[in-house]
Write a protein that holds these residues in place. Structure first.
Motif, mmCIF file in Angstrom:
data_model
loop_
_atom_site.group_PDB
_atom_site.id
_atom_site.type_symbol
_atom_site.label_atom_id
_atom_site.label_comp_id
_atom_site.label_asym_id
_atom_site.label_seq_id
_atom_site.Cartn_x
_atom_site.Cartn_y
_atom_site.Cartn_z
ATOM 1 N N VAL A 10 52.137 -22.829 10.720
ATOM 2 C CA VAL A 10 51.858 -21.468 10.795
ATOM 3 C C VAL A 10 52.787 -20.468 10.154
ATOM 4 C CG1 VAL A 10 50.628 -19.763 12.462
ATOM 5 C CG2 VAL A 10 50.092 -21.895 12.788
ATOM 6 N N ASN A 11 52.521 -19.464 9.527
ATOM 7 C CA ASN A 11 53.508 -18.579 8.999
ATOM 8 C C ASN A 11 52.398 -17.266 8.971
ATOM 9 O OD1 ASN A 11 55.080 -16.690 8.150
ATOM 10 N ND2 ASN A 11 55.823 -18.034 6.485
ATOM 11 N N ARG A 12 52.343 -16.710 10.131
ATOM 12 C CA ARG A 12 51.401 -15.476 10.005
ATOM 13 C C ARG A 12 52.059 -14.396 11.035
ATOM 14 N NH1 ARG A 12 45.509 -15.559 12.393
ATOM 15 N NH2 ARG A 12 45.308 -13.423 12.925
ATOM 16 N N LEU A 13 52.052 -13.093 10.960
ATOM 17 C CA LEU A 13 52.435 -12.220 11.586
ATOM 18 C C LEU A 13 51.749 -11.121 11.698
ATOM 19 C CD1 LEU A 13 55.341 -11.345 13.224
ATOM 20 C CD2 LEU A 13 55.891 -10.128 11.236
ATOM 21 N N LEU A 14 51.623 -10.593 12.709
ATOM 22 C CA LEU A 14 50.677 -9.316 13.128
ATOM 23 C C LEU A 14 51.644 -8.343 13.836
ATOM 24 C CD1 LEU A 14 47.676 -8.338 12.844
ATOM 25 C CD2 LEU A 14 47.369 -9.330 15.186
ATOM 26 N N LEU A 15 51.926 -7.339 13.367
ATOM 27 C CA LEU A 15 52.743 -6.415 14.000
ATOM 28 C C LEU A 15 52.124 -5.038 13.827
ATOM 29 C CD1 LEU A 15 55.701 -6.328 14.875
ATOM 30 C CD2 LEU A 15 56.465 -5.715 12.511
ATOM 31 N N ARG A 69 47.782 0.723 -2.199
ATOM 32 C CA ARG A 69 46.999 1.391 -1.034
ATOM 33 C C ARG A 69 48.053 1.991 -0.032
ATOM 34 N NH1 ARG A 69 44.295 -2.048 3.642
ATOM 35 N NH2 ARG A 69 44.077 -0.330 4.962
ATOM 36 N N LEU A 70 49.423 1.168 0.196
ATOM 37 C CA LEU A 70 50.375 1.662 1.017
ATOM 38 C C LEU A 70 51.368 2.892 0.351
ATOM 39 C CD1 LEU A 70 51.185 -1.686 2.549
ATOM 40 C CD2 LEU A 70 50.400 0.270 3.746
ATOM 41 N N GLY A 79 50.283 1.760 12.202
ATOM 42 C CA GLY A 79 49.254 0.775 12.150
ATOM 43 C C GLY A 79 49.511 -0.606 12.387
ATOM 44 N N VAL A 80 48.634 -1.374 11.894
ATOM 45 C CA VAL A 80 48.955 -2.836 12.173
ATOM 46 C C VAL A 80 49.288 -3.527 10.832
ATOM 47 C CG1 VAL A 80 47.854 -5.177 13.181
ATOM 48 C CG2 VAL A 80 47.782 -2.825 14.351
ATOM 49 N N GLN A 99 49.735 -8.272 3.746
ATOM 50 C CA GLN A 99 48.510 -8.911 3.086
ATOM 51 C C GLN A 99 47.329 -8.030 3.500
ATOM 52 O OE1 GLN A 99 48.816 -12.912 4.562
ATOM 53 N NE2 GLN A 99 48.704 -13.737 2.444
ATOM 54 N N ASN A 100 47.479 -7.278 4.842
ATOM 55 C CA ASN A 100 46.578 -6.476 5.246
ATOM 56 C C ASN A 100 47.144 -5.282 6.046
ATOM 57 O OD1 ASN A 100 44.032 -5.241 5.583
ATOM 58 N ND2 ASN A 100 43.586 -7.067 7.311
ATOM 59 N N PHE A 101 46.581 -4.182 6.145
ATOM 60 C CA PHE A 101 47.066 -2.878 7.079
ATOM 61 C C PHE A 101 45.875 -2.131 7.459
ATOM 62 C CE2 PHE A 101 48.114 1.756 6.677
ATOM 63 C CZ PHE A 101 49.013 1.771 7.905
#
Length: 104
Positions: A10-15, A69-70, A79-80, A99-101
């Motif tokens: 797993v290599n996933r970050l939500l910040l 977009r950013l 944001g997240v 990858q997402n915002f």
């Protein structure tokens, strides 16, 4: 070391963070749009029953559509951010590949 295909990785970050620095939009050698950023996160964390203020800055990069977009977001935008951790080529610095915002 390489990842063992028999073991899940797993290599996933939500910040939750805010944009504190952003470079001009650039292009990768492959011709993709890229945006280098610095994000700042602040929260309260509890450890061993004690609360403490956690503040951290992390380098981040967005590629392609996410970079475009950013690039329109002003400094201070909160944001997240979701993505994975990697390193810059030839470096040892941890970088969040966005990858997402979702602004909030």
């Amino acid at each position: 070391a390489t990842a063992d295909a028999s073991q899940p990785t797993v290599n996933r970050l939500l910040l939750s963070a805010r944009i504190v620095e952003a470079s001009a939009l650039r292009h990768t050698p492959a011709g993709l749009d890229a945006l280098d950023m610095r994000l700042e996160h602040e929260s309260l964390a509890t450890q061993e029953g004690l609360q403490r203020l956690v503040t951290v800055q992390i380098s981040a990069v967005a590629i392609g559509e996410m970079a475009r977009r950013l690039s329109g977001q002003p400094l201070g935008t909160q944001g997240v951010f979701q993505g994975f951790l990697t390193q810059r080529r030839g470096g040892k610095t941890v970088v969040l590949q966005i990858q997402n915002f979702q602004p909030h």
